[in-house]
Design a protein around this motif. Structure first.
Motif, PDB file in Angstrom:
ATOM      1  N   ILE A 259       2.224   5.794  18.265  1.00 27.93           N
ATOM      2  CA  ILE A 259       1.072   6.590  18.288  1.00 27.93           C
ATOM      3  C   ILE A 259      -0.067   6.093  17.252  1.00 27.93           C
ATOM      4  CG2 ILE A 259       0.460   8.947  18.046  1.00 27.93           C
ATOM      5  CD1 ILE A 259       3.369   9.747  18.591  1.00 27.93           C
ATOM      6  N   PRO A 260      -1.445   5.979  17.552  1.00 33.90           N
ATOM      7  CA  PRO A 260      -2.235   5.467  16.760  1.00 33.90           C
ATOM      8  C   PRO A 260      -2.448   6.276  15.460  1.00 33.90           C
ATOM      9  CG  PRO A 260      -2.957   5.437  18.952  1.00 33.90           C
ATOM     10  CD  PRO A 260      -1.641   5.865  19.028  1.00 33.90           C
ATOM     11  N   ARG A 261      -2.198   7.469  15.858  1.00 30.41           N
ATOM     12  CA  ARG A 261      -2.803   8.338  14.433  1.00 30.41           C
ATOM     13  C   ARG A 261      -1.510   8.295  13.399  1.00 30.41           C
ATOM     14  NH1 ARG A 261      -2.554  14.620  16.307  1.00 30.41           N
ATOM     15  NH2 ARG A 261      -3.729  13.850  18.058  1.00 30.41           N
ATOM     16  N   VAL A 262      -0.266   7.819  13.743  1.00 28.30           N
ATOM     17  CA  VAL A 262       0.761   7.820  12.956  1.00 28.30           C
ATOM     18  C   VAL A 262       0.660   6.211  12.360  1.00 28.30           C
ATOM     19  CG1 VAL A 262       3.360   7.467  12.780  1.00 28.30           C
ATOM     20  CG2 VAL A 262       2.188   9.275  14.194  1.00 28.30           C
ATOM     21  N   ILE A 263       0.379   5.264  13.096  1.00 25.75           N
ATOM     22  CA  ILE A 263       0.252   4.080  12.700  1.00 25.75           C
ATOM     23  C   ILE A 263      -0.673   3.846  11.681  1.00 25.75           C
ATOM     24  CG2 ILE A 263      -0.531   1.657  13.349  1.00 25.75           C
ATOM     25  CD1 ILE A 263       0.819   2.386  16.122  1.00 25.75           C
ATOM     26  N   ARG A 264      -1.884   4.177  11.802  1.00 31.16           N
ATOM     27  CA  ARG A 264      -3.082   4.446  10.675  1.00 31.16           C
ATOM     28  C   ARG A 264      -2.493   4.952   9.463  1.00 31.16           C
ATOM     29  NH1 ARG A 264      -6.465   5.468  15.164  1.00 31.16           N
ATOM     30  NH2 ARG A 264      -6.069   8.012  14.848  1.00 31.16           N
ATOM     31  N   ARG A 265      -1.839   6.019   9.549  1.00 28.53           N
ATOM     32  CA  ARG A 265      -1.285   6.894   8.149  1.00 28.53           C
ATOM     33  C   ARG A 265      -0.386   5.729   7.251  1.00 28.53           C
ATOM     34  NH1 ARG A 265      -1.192  12.244   7.418  1.00 28.53           N
ATOM     35  NH2 ARG A 265      -0.545  11.850   5.380  1.00 28.53           N
ATOM     36  N   PHE A 266       0.509   4.946   8.093  1.00 33.05           N
ATOM     37  CA  PHE A 266       1.615   4.199   7.548  1.00 33.05           C
ATOM     38  C   PHE A 266       1.090   2.616   7.286  1.00 33.05           C
ATOM     39  CE2 PHE A 266       4.024   7.707   8.939  1.00 33.05           C
ATOM     40  CZ  PHE A 266       4.813   7.985   7.853  1.00 33.05           C
ATOM     41  N   SER A 267      -0.394   2.343   7.512  1.00 32.91           N
ATOM     42  CA  SER A 267      -0.848   1.136   7.354  1.00 32.91           C
ATOM     43  C   SER A 267      -1.180   0.822   5.956  1.00 32.91           C
ATOM     44  CB  SER A 267      -1.959   1.016   8.257  1.00 32.91           C
ATOM     45  OG  SER A 267      -2.340  -0.243   8.041  1.00 32.91           O
ATOM     46  N   TRP A 268      -0.634  -0.147   5.099  1.00 29.77           N
ATOM     47  CA  TRP A 268      -1.121  -0.520   3.871  1.00 29.77           C
ATOM     48  C   TRP A 268      -1.511  -1.959   3.588  1.00 29.77           C
ATOM     49  CZ3 TRP A 268      -0.009   2.146  -0.899  1.00 29.77           C
ATOM     50  CH2 TRP A 268       0.649   3.525  -0.892  1.00 29.77           C
ATOM     51  N   TRP A 269      -1.613  -2.658   4.687  1.00 31.57           N
ATOM     52  CA  TRP A 269      -2.112  -3.965   4.711  1.00 31.57           C
ATOM     53  C   TRP A 269      -3.507  -3.909   4.222  1.00 31.57           C
ATOM     54  CZ3 TRP A 269       0.683  -8.629   6.176  1.00 31.57           C
ATOM     55  CH2 TRP A 269      -0.095  -9.680   6.172  1.00 31.57           C
ATOM     56  N   GLY A 270      -3.767  -4.672   3.148  1.00 35.27           N
ATOM     57  CA  GLY A 270      -5.184  -4.865   2.618  1.00 35.27           C
ATOM     58  C   GLY A 270      -5.483  -3.770   1.551  1.00 35.27           C
ATOM     59  N   ARG A 271      -4.776  -2.875   1.334  1.00 38.42           N
ATOM     60  CA  ARG A 271      -5.123  -1.865   0.298  1.00 38.42           C
ATOM     61  C   ARG A 271      -5.271  -2.464  -0.917  1.00 38.42           C
ATOM     62  NH1 ARG A 271      -2.155   3.750   2.208  1.00 38.42           N
ATOM     63  NH2 ARG A 271      -2.700   4.273  -0.012  1.00 38.42           N
ATOM     64  N   PRO A 272      -6.059  -2.094  -1.838  1.00 34.99           N
ATOM     65  CA  PRO A 272      -6.145  -2.650  -3.280  1.00 34.99           C
ATOM     66  C   PRO A 272      -4.672  -2.053  -4.276  1.00 34.99           C
ATOM     67  CG  PRO A 272      -7.648  -0.892  -2.887  1.00 34.99           C
ATOM     68  CD  PRO A 272      -7.039  -1.144  -1.666  1.00 34.99           C
ATOM     69  N   GLU A 273      -4.162  -1.140  -3.839  1.00 32.55           N
ATOM     70  CA  GLU A 273      -3.014  -0.733  -4.511  1.00 32.55           C
ATOM     71  C   GLU A 273      -1.802  -1.446  -4.500  1.00 32.55           C
ATOM     72  OE1 GLU A 273      -4.489   1.189  -2.626  1.00 32.55           O
ATOM     73  OE2 GLU A 273      -3.601   2.900  -2.132  1.00 32.55           O
ATOM     74  N   LEU A 274      -1.707  -2.075  -3.039  1.00 33.60           N
ATOM     75  CA  LEU A 274      -0.727  -3.148  -2.761  1.00 33.60           C
ATOM     76  C   LEU A 274      -1.018  -4.603  -3.435  1.00 33.60           C
ATOM     77  CD1 LEU A 274       1.879  -3.728  -1.120  1.00 33.60           C
ATOM     78  CD2 LEU A 274       0.480  -4.109   0.975  1.00 33.60           C
ATOM     79  N   GLN A 275      -2.041  -4.856  -3.581  1.00 33.02           N
ATOM     80  CA  GLN A 275      -2.607  -6.258  -4.233  1.00 33.02           C
ATOM     81  C   GLN A 275      -2.285  -5.979  -5.711  1.00 33.02           C
ATOM     82  OE1 GLN A 275      -4.080  -8.665  -2.262  1.00 33.02           O
ATOM     83  NE2 GLN A 275      -4.257 -10.034  -4.142  1.00 33.02           N
ATOM     84  N   GLU A 276      -2.352  -4.764  -6.230  1.00 36.34           N
ATOM     85  CA  GLU A 276      -1.669  -4.738  -7.690  1.00 36.34           C
ATOM     86  C   GLU A 276      -0.511  -4.875  -7.752  1.00 36.34           C
ATOM     87  OE1 GLU A 276      -3.067  -1.073  -9.094  1.00 36.34           O
ATOM     88  OE2 GLU A 276      -5.411  -1.549  -8.737  1.00 36.34           O
ATOM     89  N   ILE A 277       0.398  -4.442  -7.042  1.00 41.45           N
ATOM     90  CA  ILE A 277       2.068  -4.582  -6.893  1.00 41.45           C
ATOM     91  C   ILE A 277       2.383  -6.144  -6.908  1.00 41.45           C
ATOM     92  CG2 ILE A 277       3.931  -3.859  -5.894  1.00 41.45           C
ATOM     93  CD1 ILE A 277       3.250  -1.751  -7.456  1.00 41.45           C
ATOM     94  N   LYS A 278       1.700  -6.846  -5.823  1.00 41.52           N
ATOM     95  CA  LYS A 278       2.096  -8.054  -5.419  1.00 41.52           C
ATOM     96  C   LYS A 278       1.029  -8.779  -5.018  1.00 41.52           C
ATOM     97  CE  LYS A 278       5.681 -10.593  -3.113  1.00 41.52           C
ATOM     98  NZ  LYS A 278       6.328 -11.229  -4.286  1.00 41.52           N
ATOM     99  N   THR A 279       0.270  -9.574  -5.803  1.00 45.76           N
ATOM    100  CA  THR A 279      -0.809 -10.225  -5.356  1.00 45.76           C
ATOM    101  C   THR A 279      -0.431 -11.053  -4.532  1.00 45.76           C
ATOM    102  OG1 THR A 279      -0.352 -12.067  -6.984  1.00 45.76           O
ATOM    103  CG2 THR A 279      -1.753 -10.246  -7.685  1.00 45.76           C
TER     104      THR A 279
END
Length: 266
Positions: free
Chosen positions: A147-167
């Motif tokens: 379901i697209p609306r669910v997928i978007r909520r659980f998408s983390w790819w490219g988010r800056p906070e993820l980059q901070e955790i593991k570059t």
């Protein structure tokens, strides 16, 4: 009794970890080997590197394919004797193929020695309840990841906070070919599944995603997974991660009242 190899007596080395369950069973085995089996020189060895739950690295180590001298990162083992010889708590996902190690004759599978832990995809219960109350969507089921609306909520790819955790999180990440990256580096049409170690579960997770036709990427965070999940769940953000229960590290309290297990067809 002594354990002999090429005419030399050697200690029987049991691989230890920081997990309480593992430490207890290891010490029971040591007592049995010494007092019932009559073996001398039974040792319990622990290195921090043994705690990473990387099943392929564990099997390579116990079968003697790699060595971690002085607890350093593993290197090819030029000798015939493994660093450790027994591991009593080897976590494997369903369907993991042990044949590459067992077929060599260098490793013996003793079978399950106790209750097996339950591995699966987990997500915050609060998010599950939110989706149901607002949208009547059962989000803790694999079909929700279509379901697209669910997928978007659980998408983390490219988010800056993820980059901070593991570059370098994109290294070895599974990028679902069904999803595209936009000009901002986001993959909004794919949810993100987080896991710990690539070697432990990569093939099984990819086959689940592809077999069910899910719109999901996988990112392996290694040692950062526990802290990342704790922070995200406690800040009430949507996240899906692969883990197991019962858990013995700092995630264990979350399983009691903050996490739900996603239902998957197997």
């Amino acid at each position: 009794h002594y354990f002999y190899y090429n005419g030399h007596d050697m200690p029987i080395i049991i691989e230890d970890s920081s997990r309480i369950s593992n430490r207890i069973t290891n010490r029971i085995l040591k007592i049995l080997l010494e007092n019932i089996g009559g073996y001398a020189g039974v040792e319990i060895q622990h290195c921090q590197i043994y705690d990473n739950q990387n099943i392929t690295a564990l099997l390579d180590r116990v079968s003697g394919h790699t060595t971690s001298i002085n607890c350093q990162p593993p290197q090819p083992n030029l000798a015939s004797v493994p660093d450790t010889m027994v591991n009593l708590e080897t976590w494997m996902v369903a369907g993991f193929n042990k044949a590459p190690w067992l077929d060599t004759g260098e490793l013996i599978d003793a079978g399950p020695l106790g209750p097996q832990g339950r591995m699966g995809w987990y997500l915050p219960t609060l998010i599950v309840e939110e989706f149901w109350s607002k949208n009547q969507i059962v989000v803790d089921h694999w079909r929700a990841l279509l379901i697209p609306r669910v997928i978007r909520r659980f998408s983390w790819w490219g988010r800056p906070e993820l980059q901070e955790i593991k570059t370098n999180y994109k290294y070895r990440a599974y990028k679902n070919p069904k999803c595209q990256e936009n000009s901002r580096g986001l993959r909004r049409n794919c949810a993100t599944l987080f896991a710990a170690y690539y070697g432990m579960n990569s093939g099984v997770l990819q086959s689940q995603i592809e077999g069910l036709g899910l719109y999901v990427d996988i990112i392996w965070l290694e040692d950062q997974l526990t802290q990342f999940v704790n922070d995200v769940v406690n800040s009430n953000q949507p996240v899906i991660f692969f883990s197991w229960h019962p858990h013995t590290d700092s995630l264990r309290s979350l399983y009691e009242d903050k996490l739900s297990r996603s239902s998957h067809r197997t």
